[in-house]
Design a protein around this motif. Sequence first.
Motif, short mmCIF file in Angstrom:
data_model
loop_
_atom_site.label_atom_id
_atom_site.label_comp_id
_atom_site.label_asym_id
_atom_site.label_seq_id
_atom_site.Cartn_x
_atom_site.Cartn_y
_atom_site.Cartn_z
N PRO A 150 -79.69 -33.44 -12.74
CA PRO A 150 -79.99 -34.86 -12.97
C PRO A 150 -78.75 -35.88 -13.40
CG PRO A 150 -80.61 -33.76 -14.85
CD PRO A 150 -80.33 -32.69 -14.02
N ILE A 188 -76.46 -36.76 -11.03
CA ILE A 188 -75.27 -36.37 -10.47
C ILE A 188 -75.42 -37.27 -9.10
CG2 ILE A 188 -74.25 -34.88 -9.12
CD1 ILE A 188 -73.83 -34.26 -12.03
N ARG A 223 -72.24 -44.15 -12.58
CA ARG A 223 -72.33 -43.57 -13.96
C ARG A 223 -70.99 -43.29 -14.57
NH1 ARG A 223 -73.85 -37.13 -14.80
NH2 ARG A 223 -74.53 -37.50 -16.97
N TYR A 232 -66.58 -39.58 -15.14
CA TYR A 232 -67.12 -38.71 -14.06
C TYR A 232 -66.28 -39.39 -12.78
CZ TYR A 232 -70.79 -36.96 -16.84
OH TYR A 232 -71.45 -36.15 -18.01
N ASN A 254 -74.38 -27.26 -10.50
CA ASN A 254 -74.07 -28.15 -11.87
C ASN A 254 -75.40 -28.65 -12.24
OD1 ASN A 254 -73.46 -29.99 -13.76
ND2 ASN A 254 -72.11 -31.32 -12.36
N ALA A 311 -77.60 -32.24 -17.29
CA ALA A 311 -78.04 -32.07 -18.89
C ALA A 311 -78.64 -30.81 -18.94
CB ALA A 311 -78.55 -33.31 -19.16
N HIS A 334 -77.54 -27.68 -20.94
CA HIS A 334 -77.60 -27.40 -22.28
C HIS A 334 -78.78 -27.21 -23.13
CE1 HIS A 334 -73.68 -28.97 -21.53
NE2 HIS A 334 -74.30 -30.12 -21.20
N HIS A 386 -68.91 -27.98 -13.77
CA HIS A 386 -69.25 -29.23 -14.66
C HIS A 386 -67.86 -30.05 -13.97
CE1 HIS A 386 -72.08 -27.70 -16.87
NE2 HIS A 386 -71.64 -26.62 -17.21
N ILE A 387 -68.14 -31.30 -13.90
CA ILE A 387 -67.10 -32.35 -13.40
C ILE A 387 -66.12 -32.61 -14.44
CG2 ILE A 387 -66.73 -34.73 -12.58
CD1 ILE A 387 -69.50 -34.47 -10.94
N SER A 388 -66.88 -32.79 -15.66
CA SER A 388 -66.23 -33.15 -16.83
C SER A 388 -65.68 -31.78 -17.77
CB SER A 388 -67.01 -34.09 -17.92
OG SER A 388 -67.88 -33.34 -18.39
N VAL A 423 -66.60 -30.00 -20.69
CA VAL A 423 -67.65 -30.23 -21.56
C VAL A 423 -67.38 -29.48 -22.72
CG1 VAL A 423 -69.87 -30.21 -20.02
CG2 VAL A 423 -68.31 -28.09 -20.30
N ARG A 428 -66.04 -32.39 -25.30
CA ARG A 428 -67.01 -33.51 -25.43
C ARG A 428 -68.10 -33.10 -26.66
NH1 ARG A 428 -69.69 -35.14 -19.91
NH2 ARG A 428 -70.38 -37.00 -21.40
N ARG A 435 -72.96 -30.43 -25.86
CA ARG A 435 -72.44 -29.86 -24.57
C ARG A 435 -71.99 -28.49 -24.93
NH1 ARG A 435 -73.43 -34.49 -21.47
NH2 ARG A 435 -73.36 -36.47 -22.82
#
Length: 140
Positions: A9, A11, A17, A22, A73, A76, A79, A99-101, A103, A106, A110
């Motif tokens: 979701p 992406i 976003r 991101y 990926n 959300a 998690h 994961h792009i970020s 996690v 964060r 996450r």
Amino acid sequence: MKILVINGPNINMLGIREPAIYGKSTYGELVEMISDYCKEKNVQVDFFQSNHEGAMVDAIQQAYGSYDGIVMNPAAYTHTSVAIADALKAVGIPTVEVHISDVSKREAFRQISYVRDVCVATIAGKGFDGYLEAVDILIK
Ligand code: DQA
């Protein structure tokens, strides 16, 4: 070798976003970048993106017998989703979690990944390049 890239979701909202997290590039650009890389590496690649957990489970089940690897990926659902983890376990297709970020740096919620244990590797915090690294891992 044939791989499936599954994105969860939001992406598809890349570029719009939270660009500070991101980046400014779009989902279309991500697909193009992975496609070009796979062409270079002689890997066949297909893409699936959905905002729906069940649709992602369906895509994993349908991958059985057709794909040698999955780059995933779950966004959300990483998690929260026992169903996605169970589907990956059921099909037994080698999967790399991306994961792009980063996690790990964060929010607390996450820090849990339901898919990590069923994946051959996890890559986080490398932006779009993480997907290319995942392709390399699957090739090896
Ligand atoms: C994400 C990280 C998740 O926590 C988040 O819910 C996403 C994207 C990432 O690529 O960094 O949607 O998976």
